[in-house]
Motif scaffolding. Sequence first.
Motif, PDB file in Angstrom:
ATOM      1  N   GLY A 151      -2.908  -7.188   4.033  1.00  0.00           N
ATOM      2  CA  GLY A 151      -4.004  -6.294   3.714  1.00  0.00           C
ATOM      3  C   GLY A 151      -5.332  -6.955   3.439  1.00  0.00           C
ATOM      4  O   GLY A 151      -6.326  -6.268   3.187  1.00  0.00           O
ATOM      5  N   ASP A 152      -5.407  -8.284   3.506  1.00  0.00           N
ATOM      6  CA  ASP A 152      -6.669  -8.957   3.184  1.00  0.00           C
ATOM      7  C   ASP A 152      -7.782  -8.614   4.168  1.00  0.00           C
ATOM      8  O   ASP A 152      -8.953  -8.546   3.785  1.00  0.00           O
ATOM      9  CB  ASP A 152      -6.459 -10.472   3.142  1.00  0.00           C
ATOM     10  N   ALA A 159      -8.980  13.455   7.213  1.00  0.00           N
ATOM     11  CA  ALA A 159      -8.132  12.794   6.215  1.00  0.00           C
ATOM     12  C   ALA A 159      -7.937  11.315   6.578  1.00  0.00           C
ATOM     13  O   ALA A 159      -8.028  10.428   5.721  1.00  0.00           O
ATOM     14  CB  ALA A 159      -6.780  13.500   6.125  1.00  0.00           C
ATOM     15  N   ALA A 160      -7.680  11.070   7.862  1.00  0.00           N
ATOM     16  CA  ALA A 160      -7.502   9.686   8.301  1.00  0.00           C
ATOM     17  C   ALA A 160      -8.794   8.896   8.126  1.00  0.00           C
ATOM     18  O   ALA A 160      -8.781   7.734   7.670  1.00  0.00           O
ATOM     19  CB  ALA A 160      -7.060   9.644   9.758  1.00  0.00           C
ATOM     20  N   LEU A 161      -9.943   9.520   8.489  1.00  0.00           N
ATOM     21  CA  LEU A 161     -11.223   8.839   8.321  1.00  0.00           C
ATOM     22  C   LEU A 161     -11.489   8.501   6.860  1.00  0.00           C
ATOM     23  O   LEU A 161     -11.981   7.425   6.527  1.00  0.00           O
ATOM     24  CB  LEU A 161     -12.359   9.721   8.850  1.00  0.00           C
ATOM     25  N   SER A 169     -11.040   2.537   2.230  1.00  0.00           N
ATOM     26  CA  SER A 169     -10.217   1.341   2.059  1.00  0.00           C
ATOM     27  C   SER A 169     -10.880   0.086   2.611  1.00  0.00           C
ATOM     28  O   SER A 169     -10.728  -1.011   2.054  1.00  0.00           O
ATOM     29  CB  SER A 169      -8.855   1.530   2.750  1.00  0.00           C
ATOM     30  N   LEU A 170     -11.614   0.234   3.721  1.00  0.00           N
ATOM     31  CA  LEU A 170     -12.249  -0.926   4.340  1.00  0.00           C
ATOM     32  C   LEU A 170     -13.296  -1.518   3.403  1.00  0.00           C
ATOM     33  O   LEU A 170     -14.207  -0.825   2.940  1.00  0.00           O
ATOM     34  CB  LEU A 170     -12.900  -0.532   5.663  1.00  0.00           C
ATOM     35  N   GLY A 171     -13.162  -2.786   3.103  1.00  0.00           N
ATOM     36  CA  GLY A 171     -14.101  -3.458   2.219  1.00  0.00           C
ATOM     37  C   GLY A 171     -13.834  -3.240   0.751  1.00  0.00           C
ATOM     38  O   GLY A 171     -14.612  -3.696  -0.095  1.00  0.00           O
ATOM     39  N   GLU A 218      -1.522  -1.556  -3.384  1.00  0.00           N
ATOM     40  CA  GLU A 218      -0.454  -1.494  -2.392  1.00  0.00           C
ATOM     41  C   GLU A 218      -0.206  -0.067  -1.918  1.00  0.00           C
ATOM     42  O   GLU A 218       0.053   0.165  -0.731  1.00  0.00           O
ATOM     43  CB  GLU A 218       0.825  -2.091  -2.968  1.00  0.00           C
ATOM     44  N   ALA A 219      -0.281   0.901  -2.839  1.00  0.00           N
ATOM     45  CA  ALA A 219      -0.043   2.293  -2.456  1.00  0.00           C
ATOM     46  C   ALA A 219      -1.076   2.761  -1.436  1.00  0.00           C
ATOM     47  O   ALA A 219      -0.750   3.481  -0.483  1.00  0.00           O
ATOM     48  CB  ALA A 219      -0.082   3.191  -3.693  1.00  0.00           C
ATOM     49  N   ARG A 220      -2.325   2.360  -1.633  1.00  0.00           N
ATOM     50  CA  ARG A 220      -3.367   2.735  -0.683  1.00  0.00           C
ATOM     51  C   ARG A 220      -3.191   2.004   0.635  1.00  0.00           C
ATOM     52  O   ARG A 220      -3.466   2.561   1.710  1.00  0.00           O
ATOM     53  CB  ARG A 220      -4.737   2.414  -1.279  1.00  0.00           C
ATOM     54  N   LEU A 221      -2.732   0.780   0.578  1.00  0.00           N
ATOM     55  CA  LEU A 221      -2.477   0.031   1.805  1.00  0.00           C
ATOM     56  C   LEU A 221      -1.378   0.695   2.627  1.00  0.00           C
ATOM     57  O   LEU A 221      -1.436   0.710   3.869  1.00  0.00           O
ATOM     58  CB  LEU A 221      -2.087  -1.411   1.477  1.00  0.00           C
ATOM     59  N   LEU A 222      -0.398   1.262   1.949  1.00  0.00           N
ATOM     60  CA  LEU A 222       0.650   2.005   2.658  1.00  0.00           C
ATOM     61  C   LEU A 222       0.054   3.180   3.428  1.00  0.00           C
ATOM     62  O   LEU A 222       0.475   3.479   4.553  1.00  0.00           O
ATOM     63  CB  LEU A 222       1.711   2.492   1.679  1.00  0.00           C
TER      64      LEU A 222
END
Length: 465
Positions: free
Chosen positions: A305-306, A331-333, A339-341, A347-351
């Motif tokens: 996720g880095d 929702a996807a956008l 999340s970007l930046g 971890e939950a958001r990365l999922l």
Amino acid sequence: MHRPGAPAPTPTVPNLGTDPDPDTAVPFRERPDAGPAVVVDAEVPALVDADVPAAVGRELERLLGERVAGAAALDGVFAADVAAPVARFTLGGGRRMRSRFLWWAMRACGGAERETPAALRTAAALELIQTCALVHDDVMDGSSRRRGGPSFHARLVARYPGTASPGTAAAPFANSAAVLAGDLALAWADDIVAATDFGDAAVRYGVLENWRAMRTEMVAGQYLDLHGQATGSRSAARAIRTACLKTALYTVARPLALGAAIAGADPRTVLDLCAAGRCAGTAFQLRDDIDGVFGDPLVTGKPSGDDIRSGKLTYLVAVALARAESRPDRAALSVLESSLGNADLKEARLLRVREVLRDTGALAAAEERIERLRAAGERRLDAAALEPAPALRLRALLAAVAAPTGPARAASAAPEADPPAVGPAASAQASATTHPAHAGSRPVRPAAGPAPRRPPGATADRSSR
């Protein structure tokens, strides 16, 4: 006796570092404590074949030993803080992938004992270029870890803790010194190539043209990477361009071209090798981008996720954004844009990011493009007239850089295994797989005998810039 590949004899330059009277300074090698000059036997190509990284390591030890000794004669603090750590960093890690591409391209193009010294010196210079790139990258990215230990600037912070800015983790002194260390590695690399005897004016010209192009491409790719993060670029085409410049050309195509140029390969062969390298190298970067989000850190060797946390523009993310916007899928956008930046991404958001990358079809699109690139690279390698047995090693290396996550990818990071036998029987067997579609249309050189040299004035193909 002067041997091809070794540096041409030059007049001794007096060391003017800290001697109070420059007129009495003596060359470093003539100082009483310098010891006798060491005569290094030339490497035997078959022994290099058995373990390319080890052979390049031996060349690096010799070359860097000379340079660290010279730095020590200038100033002990500079040698201890900059020169010696640069040497240790270069010697102490990495897969030597660029060196391996250079070596096997040289061998596949018919290079043998005559070309071995020049190939090893140029491979050693490539490793120093990589040191420059990694040390500078870690400063730009603020990375505290590299190759399982502290990064170069982080070691300087530990060595001089009082130089950090009060109340911050920033260390202007350490960062600035690391930039100088990267510059030193680049200067040493250029010096090594400049002093190498390539045995033929046309060969030297071809090597230097590729060397010059590679350095500029590397800087351009790194800048585009930074530019994409700073501007929030969403262009998939720009992401591919960055991957090509920063990874495909620098890591694969140019090392292949350098090896071919050292062997005096014809322009068509250099063109085919460069094209195969661009395909494999771009596939590698796309695979690396996928691993950066979906990979197991125990396999990939880096946190998951880095790239998302840093806001890095990747083909994977660019495709996901484009598809979410075209639907539109708000929702996807929202998930991607929030999340970007985000340096504190949990971890939950990365999922959720992973789900979006799958649901938009971006992951499948990236996998499909990797497969197309892999197949295209193999076709271009098949088109090249190469020595069959070394070409098998080259094929294996190109396949490894785009291997999927898991055992195949882990194997690509391991030390080089024993090579297949190189001889008439092995060559005959290899030729059937190396040139399946071209056996009747393009001649394949026999396993024995040198590659044809380029005629004077001919140059390596430059279309891969």
